[in-house]
Scaffold this motif. Structure first.
Motif, PDB file in Angstrom:
ATOM      1  N   GLN A  88       0.727  -1.198  -0.062  1.00  0.00           N
ATOM      2  CA  GLN A  88      -0.061  -0.007  -0.069  1.00  0.00           C
ATOM      3  C   GLN A  88       0.921   1.148  -0.116  1.00  0.00           C
ATOM      4  OE1 GLN A  88      -3.321   0.469  -0.427  1.00  0.00           O
ATOM      5  NE2 GLN A  88      -3.400  -1.952  -0.730  1.00  0.00           N
ATOM      6  N   ASP A  90       3.997   1.545  -1.051  1.00  0.00           N
ATOM      7  CA  ASP A  90       4.556   1.653  -2.574  1.00  0.00           C
ATOM      8  C   ASP A  90       3.635   2.313  -3.492  1.00  0.00           C
ATOM      9  OD1 ASP A  90       6.859   0.594  -4.253  1.00  0.00           O
ATOM     10  OD2 ASP A  90       5.273   0.079  -5.476  1.00  0.00           O
ATOM     11  N   SER A  91       2.352   1.800  -3.464  1.00  0.00           N
ATOM     12  CA  SER A  91       1.338   2.381  -4.360  1.00  0.00           C
ATOM     13  C   SER A  91       1.022   3.762  -4.073  1.00  0.00           C
ATOM     14  CB  SER A  91       0.055   1.448  -4.207  1.00  0.00           C
ATOM     15  OG  SER A  91      -0.971   1.948  -4.966  1.00  0.00           O
ATOM     16  N   TYR A  92       1.093   4.274  -2.859  1.00  0.00           N
ATOM     17  CA  TYR A  92       0.711   5.485  -2.472  1.00  0.00           C
ATOM     18  C   TYR A  92       1.905   6.333  -3.008  1.00  0.00           C
ATOM     19  CZ  TYR A  92       0.358   9.696   0.305  1.00  0.00           C
ATOM     20  OH  TYR A  92       0.062  10.933   0.796  1.00  0.00           O
ATOM     21  N   ARG A  94       3.993   6.054  -5.328  1.00  0.00           N
ATOM     22  CA  ARG A  94       4.241   6.050  -6.993  1.00  0.00           C
ATOM     23  C   ARG A  94       3.041   6.716  -7.468  1.00  0.00           C
ATOM     24  NH1 ARG A  94       8.671   2.770  -8.212  1.00  0.00           N
ATOM     25  NH2 ARG A  94       9.213   1.234  -6.513  1.00  0.00           N
ATOM     26  N   THR A  95       1.843   7.016  -6.747  1.00  0.00           N
ATOM     27  CA  THR A  95       0.671   7.444  -7.505  1.00  0.00           C
ATOM     28  C   THR A  95       0.014   8.927  -6.722  1.00  0.00           C
ATOM     29  OG1 THR A  95      -0.578   6.016  -6.338  1.00  0.00           O
ATOM     30  CG2 THR A  95      -0.115   5.400  -8.373  1.00  0.00           C
ATOM     31  N   LYS A  96      -0.655   8.503  -5.526  1.00  0.00           N
ATOM     32  CA  LYS A  96      -1.188   9.691  -4.929  1.00  0.00           C
ATOM     33  C   LYS A  96       0.007  10.788  -4.447  1.00  0.00           C
ATOM     34  CE  LYS A  96      -5.241   7.035  -3.531  1.00  0.00           C
ATOM     35  NZ  LYS A  96      -6.168   6.651  -2.572  1.00  0.00           N
ATOM     36  N   LYS A  98       2.802  11.504  -5.595  1.00  0.00           N
ATOM     37  CA  LYS A  98       3.355  12.094  -6.551  1.00  0.00           C
ATOM     38  C   LYS A  98       2.369  13.094  -7.110  1.00  0.00           C
ATOM     39  CE  LYS A  98       6.823   9.021  -8.412  1.00  0.00           C
ATOM     40  NZ  LYS A  98       7.510   8.093  -9.295  1.00  0.00           N
ATOM     41  N   ASP A  99       0.951  12.716  -7.331  1.00  0.00           N
ATOM     42  CA  ASP A  99       0.003  13.595  -7.806  1.00  0.00           C
ATOM     43  C   ASP A  99      -0.235  14.806  -6.968  1.00  0.00           C
ATOM     44  OD1 ASP A  99      -0.302  12.003 -10.111  1.00  0.00           O
ATOM     45  OD2 ASP A  99      -2.001  10.978  -9.192  1.00  0.00           O
ATOM     46  N   SER A 100      -0.146  14.555  -5.624  1.00  0.00           N
ATOM     47  CA  SER A 100      -0.352  15.606  -4.672  1.00  0.00           C
ATOM     48  C   SER A 100       0.762  16.616  -4.279  1.00  0.00           C
ATOM     49  CB  SER A 100      -0.936  15.057  -3.299  1.00  0.00           C
ATOM     50  OG  SER A 100      -0.096  14.319  -2.737  1.00  0.00           O
ATOM     51  N   ASP A 110      12.811   5.440  -7.884  1.00  0.00           N
ATOM     52  CA  ASP A 110      12.436   4.195  -7.305  1.00  0.00           C
ATOM     53  C   ASP A 110      13.683   3.776  -6.186  1.00  0.00           C
ATOM     54  OD1 ASP A 110      10.540   4.075  -9.308  1.00  0.00           O
ATOM     55  OD2 ASP A 110      11.689   2.720 -10.850  1.00  0.00           O
TER      56      ASP A 110
END
Length: 204
Positions: A88, A90-92, A94-96, A98-100, A110
């Protein structure tokens, strides 16, 4: 001719007596006073005792706090919790994340993510056992015997009958049938004795 009806009468009596006896396991649901005696179904009358014994059996042999603790706190579950947290995270990142946080994300590669996860994994190896011990400690304080006792004792007599019938209905039907079969066999024996006695009398 009437003689040969005896086995069928005996079968009916055997079935009926067993049927009444089995009905009296649950009925009458509430105690009834007939003056000289009081009558209530065996299970409704003994419900407090049934609740007490069932609670003891469940807590001791089927679902004790120790069994729950051992099932929850083991190496496999600890690894699953650790893996879930890291996935969870790692997913956060790499996605949320970076977006915020686009400015910070420019420096987050990485290798940095893997290093951060490695450090967190070390912390989790120490933290998760402590959390699991705290959780299982609370589980072991649960009074399962009292919970089961109170639940069963608070069942309505209709609910108690419904639960027990769901388990033993086929067996009770078999007992009814067995009463009819045994009654029929006894009736046949009676007819045989009568016929033999009459024949013996005639010979004399």
């Amino acid at each position: 001719m009437v003689l040969y009806i005896i086995p069928f009468i005996s079968a009916a009596i055997g079935w009926f007596t067993n049927y009444v006896a089995l009905k009296m396991l649950f009925h009458p649901r509430e105690e009834r006073n007939f003056g000289l005696f009081k009558l209530q179904g065996i299970f409704p009358k003994r419900k407090p005792v049934l609740a007490e014994r069932l609670g003891r059996i469940v807590a001791r042999d089927l679902f004790s706090p120790k069994m729950i603790s051992d099932k929850l706190d083991n190496g496999e579950n600890r690894e699953k919790i650790k893996e879930t947290i890291l996935v969870q995270l790692d997913s956060y990142l790499r996605t949320k994340f970076k977006d915020s946080n686009p400015m910070i994300a420019m420096f987050l590669n990485d290798k940095m993510i893997d290093q951060f996860k490695g450090k967190l994994a070390e912390m989790l190896d120490e933290l998760i056992p402590k959390l699991m011990n705290q959780m299982t400690g609370k589980v072991e304080n649960i009074d399962i015997e009292k919970i089961v006792h109170d639940r069963v004792n608070n069942f309505s007599n209709e609910k108690l009958e419904s639960l027990l019938m769901a388990v033993i209905k086929k067996e009770l039907k078999f007992i009814e049938l067995a009463g009819a079969v045994l009654g029929f066999i006894i009736g046949v024996i009676q007819v045989g004795i009568i016929v033999f006695a009459e024949g013996y009398t005639h010979e004399i």
